[in-house]
Enzyme design. Structure first.
Site, PDB file in Angstrom:
ATOM      1  N   LYS A 252       3.658 -14.370  -6.312  1.00 42.49           N
ATOM      2  CA  LYS A 252       4.055 -13.930  -4.972  1.00 42.49           C
ATOM      3  C   LYS A 252       4.390 -15.179  -4.170  1.00 42.49           C
ATOM      4  O   LYS A 252       3.501 -15.904  -3.720  1.00 42.49           O
ATOM      5  CB  LYS A 252       2.943 -13.141  -4.283  1.00 42.49           C
ATOM      6  CG  LYS A 252       3.385 -12.580  -2.940  1.00 42.49           C
ATOM      7  CD  LYS A 252       2.296 -11.758  -2.309  1.00 42.49           C
ATOM      8  CE  LYS A 252       2.805 -10.955  -1.117  1.00 42.49           C
ATOM      9  NZ  LYS A 252       3.456 -11.754  -0.094  1.00 42.49           N
ATOM     10  N   ARG A 419       6.072   2.280   0.812  1.00 37.60           N
ATOM     11  CA  ARG A 419       4.955   1.399   0.508  1.00 37.60           C
ATOM     12  C   ARG A 419       3.994   2.215  -0.343  1.00 37.60           C
ATOM     13  O   ARG A 419       3.363   3.149   0.149  1.00 37.60           O
ATOM     14  CB  ARG A 419       4.266   0.949   1.798  1.00 37.60           C
ATOM     15  CG  ARG A 419       3.211  -0.116   1.588  1.00 37.60           C
ATOM     16  CD  ARG A 419       2.437  -0.386   2.864  1.00 37.60           C
ATOM     17  NE  ARG A 419       3.230  -1.008   3.921  1.00 37.60           N
ATOM     18  CZ  ARG A 419       3.536  -2.296   3.978  1.00 37.60           C
ATOM     19  NH1 ARG A 419       3.133  -3.108   3.038  1.00 37.60           N
ATOM     20  NH2 ARG A 419       4.253  -2.766   4.970  1.00 37.60           N
TER      21      ARG A 419
HETATM   22  P1  AMP Z   1       3.869  -9.049   2.480  1.00 38.15           P
HETATM   23  O1  AMP Z   1       4.927  -9.790   3.228  1.00 38.15           O
HETATM   24  O2  AMP Z   1       2.564  -9.732   2.461  1.00 38.15           O
HETATM   25  O3  AMP Z   1       3.791  -7.602   2.880  1.00 38.15           O
HETATM   26  O4  AMP Z   1       4.314  -9.021   0.936  1.00 38.15           O
HETATM   27  C1  AMP Z   1       5.518  -8.468   0.508  1.00 38.15           C
HETATM   28  C2  AMP Z   1       6.581  -9.526   0.403  1.00 38.15           C
HETATM   29  O5  AMP Z   1       6.261 -10.485  -0.605  1.00 38.15           O
HETATM   30  C3  AMP Z   1       7.936  -9.012  -0.064  1.00 38.15           C
HETATM   31  O6  AMP Z   1       8.657  -8.401   0.970  1.00 38.15           O
HETATM   32  C4  AMP Z   1       8.604 -10.274  -0.560  1.00 38.15           C
HETATM   33  O7  AMP Z   1       9.231 -10.941   0.514  1.00 38.15           O
HETATM   34  C5  AMP Z   1       7.458 -11.164  -1.003  1.00 38.15           C
HETATM   35  N1  AMP Z   1       7.393 -11.417  -2.455  1.00 38.15           N
HETATM   36  C6  AMP Z   1       7.110 -12.616  -3.013  1.00 38.15           C
HETATM   37  N2  AMP Z   1       7.088 -12.528  -4.340  1.00 38.15           N
HETATM   38  C7  AMP Z   1       7.376 -11.255  -4.678  1.00 38.15           C
HETATM   39  C8  AMP Z   1       7.487 -10.554  -5.902  1.00 38.15           C
HETATM   40  N3  AMP Z   1       7.272 -11.133  -7.071  1.00 38.15           N
HETATM   41  N4  AMP Z   1       7.807  -9.220  -5.853  1.00 38.15           N
HETATM   42  C9  AMP Z   1       7.988  -8.599  -4.661  1.00 38.15           C
HETATM   43  N5  AMP Z   1       7.889  -9.228  -3.474  1.00 38.15           N
HETATM   44  C10 AMP Z   1       7.574 -10.532  -3.468  1.00 38.15           C
END
Ligand code: AMP
Length: 583
Positions: A252, A419
């Site tokens: 991530k 989500r």
């Molecule tokens: P959050 O911003 O904490 O809600 O996490 C979701 C976000 O993580 C997504 O919208 C992407 O921008 C980011 N992201 C980073 N790595 C990944 C991945 N491997 N798959 C999906 N999203 C990712």
């Protein structure tokens, strides 16, 4: 249709704090609207001139409005500036001034929705030398033909501060009720909205056709799809419980999500909030030259890297790429790479219905083995089925500068805008040294004292209740700000000041000096979540009249420019973090 009818509806909605009442007013105006201009009415209600991805933004400076008001009314620039300092809102100033005009115009042309909309579009589009004069002339012509109420809302539309408090969900309810007579049809409209990202278009199609026409709306190239989102888990076993058998784990990365649309040589990039950022990443666009496909829609995380060691840099470095000018220099100074993680469309067909495993295979076929560009990579990914595997992989991700890992169900489809548990984020470090961060929306503020006079002192933050589409308060934060960040945040917040608490904010008896439209999202850390009689997040869920609050909240320094208010941490997530704390 006369613009005055819309202005009168705006005036009523502005005073309405109940979401149901807002929906009723929306239905009334939509019913009155002739079908060929329904899309325009919807955009104007949203304070826009089209869907987000078309970015026909007005972005007019206040100075130009002040000058226009002076020309139209005969009041001096100084007088208007003074009124503005007292009233604090140029829309209200326009109302006041046009009620007490010194000079009157002889010929009045009736303002219709069409001519206001077209003129606003022209104001947004005109550029280059002499464009300021042209814009001024258009604004003056609109104001000359306006009543005081029309002028108030024309000014608010031009400045982009209409702030009626209408969420997409509320508009979807109203559109479903108006054109199908049943709110339940919102589900069908929502699906269409998630792939088309255009409420105006949906209303227009529905006003002329039927719900079947909406059902046939499908993914199109160069129209961004609302991204699939992840639920939060706080440990590996929770993730494995949700997925039977093998899961896919991915890095991530802490960058910005980008959706890439490509057909032949044409490539366009959109952010998570559907903004077109093609011009900010000329290097990524160029890298796609080497990818030979008829077409595709893919998703990935773009991240700034240190050119000396290719290590990922924090999110803030990436934000330096969000400039309008000197793009070439900025591109060279802040190199980025794109880490792809999904493929939504390929070779003329929608791939959102095939499994993640299949999508990933296709992605690997296109971008994998023979490295076609060092700017585009496949995101690091492994199969996991045991807790220890996830723990070791998380360690590796954190060592590589990631925020954590994503755990995904390999059999899942891509569900636009949803989500769900098909994607899970695991951000916490197991050593317990780093607490998980949350992203919260600023909904109110207290004035600063001492060194903070003229800025905001403490900010009232809220989480997002996705089920009810409202924002629930969770804490006040006053630490973690440097003088500079506080200044930046104050500037940003000042664009979203409203007169009363926003209709979608639930704040109990909390009193604030200033209220904001929920727009600005901040990243916050806190060592603990506690029960509180003051805040409304998850109120009554654990104990009557008690909600959840963050204890000792601290701003991390990161303004989540990539997130809209609805992307903030949800009430459900906060509740789950609280529950996990007790385990
Ligand atoms: P959050 O911003 O904490 O809600 O996490 C979701 C976000 O993580 C997504 O919208 C992407 O921008 C980011 N992201 C980073 N790595 C990944 C991945 N491997 N798959 C999906 N999203 C990712």
């Amino acid at each position: 249709m006369n613009f005055l009818e819309l202005a009168e509806t705006f005036a009523i909605m502005e005073k309405t704090t109940s979401r149901l009442e807002l929906t009723d007013h929306l239905v009334l105006i939509l019913k009155k609207t002739p079908s060929d201009i329904v899309d325009k009415i919807v955009y104007l209600i949203q304070g826009k001139l089209g869907p987000d991805y078309e970015s026909s933004e007005l972005g007019i400076a206040e100075k130009l409005i002040i000058k226009s008001l002076s020309l139209v009314s005969g009041h001096s620039l100084n007088e208007i500036q003074n009124k503005y300092s007292v009233i604090g809102d140029l829309g209200e100033v326009a109302y006041n001034i046009l009620t007490n005009k010194i000079q009157t115009t002889l010929v009045h042309q009736l303002l219709t929705i069409e001519n206001v909309f077209e003129t606003l579009l022209k104001i947004a589009k005109v550029s280059g030398t002499g464009s300021l004069d042209i814009k001024l002339r258009f604004i003056v012509s609109l104001l000359n033909n306006s009543s005081n109420l029309e002028a108030k809302f024309i000014v608010k539309l031009i400045l982009g501060n209409l702030r009626l408090g209408i969420a997409d969900f509320t508009l979807l309810d109203a559109i479903a009720l108006t054109f199908t007579g049943d709110k339940k049809n919102r589900r069908i409209l929502e699906r269409a909205y998630n792939v088309s990202s255009d409420l105006g278009k949906i209303a227009l199609i529905l006003s002329k056709g039927s719900i079947e026409d909406i059902q046939s709306i499908s993914i199109s190239l160069f129209i961004p799809i609302r991204p699939m989102l992840a639920e939060r888990v706080s440990n590996p076993s929770e993730a494995l419980e949700k997925i039977n058998g093998v899961a896919l784990a991915e890095f991530k990365i802490d960058g910005e999500r980008i959706q890439i649309h490509k057909k032949g040589k044409r490539v366009e990039l959109f952010t998570r909030s559907l903004e077109n950022v093609t011009s900010n990443f000329p290097d990524i666009i160029k890298a796609f030259d080497n990818i030979e496909t008829k077409d595709l829609i893919a998703e990935g995380e773009v991240v700034a890297i240190n050119p000396e060691n290719n290590k990922y840099l924090p999110f803030q470095s990436l934000m330096r790429r969000r400039r309008k000018y000197n793009i070439q220099e900025i591109t060279a100074a802040y190199p980025v790479i794109l880490n792809l993680f999904d493929l939504l469309y390929y070779n003329g067909s929608d791939k959102t219905h095939v499994t993640l495993l299949e999508r990933r295979k296709l992605l690997a076929k296109l971008f994998g083995k023979q490295k076609k560009s060092d700017k585009i990579k496949l995101i690091d990914q492994i199969n996991v089925s045991r807790i220890e595997e996830i723990e070791i992989y998380t360690e590796k991700a954190l060592k590589n500068g990631c925020e954590g890992i994503m755990i995904k169900n390999p059999g899942s489809q891509y569900r636009a805008g949803a989500r769900e548990w098909a994607w899970m984020k695991l951000k916490k470090e197991y050593s317990g040294e780093v607490t998980d961060s949350v992203d919260l929306v600023v909904v109110g503020a207290l004035h600063g004292k001492g060194r903070r006079v003229g800025k905001y002192g403490a900010l009232l933050l809220a989480s997002y209740d996705a089920e009810r589409d409202v924002f629930c308060t969770i804490c006040k934060v006053g630490t973690g700000f440097t003088d500079n960040t506080l200044l930046t945040i104050t500037d940003k917040l000042n664009k979203h000041v409203i007169k009363h608490k926003h209709p979608r904010v639930e704040s109990g008896n909390t009193k604030m000096d200033t209220w904001f439209e929920p727009k600005i999202v901040l990243e916050i850390i806190s060592p603990e979540i506690t029960l509180s009689p003051v805040y409304t997040t998850a109120i009554d869920r654990i104990k009557p009249e008690y909600g959840l609050a963050l204890r000792f909240p601290k701003f991390t320094g990161k303004i989540r420019e990539d997130k809209s208010a609805e992307d903030a941490t949800t009430v459900k997530e906060i509740f789950e973090i609280y529950r996990d704390q007790l385990k």
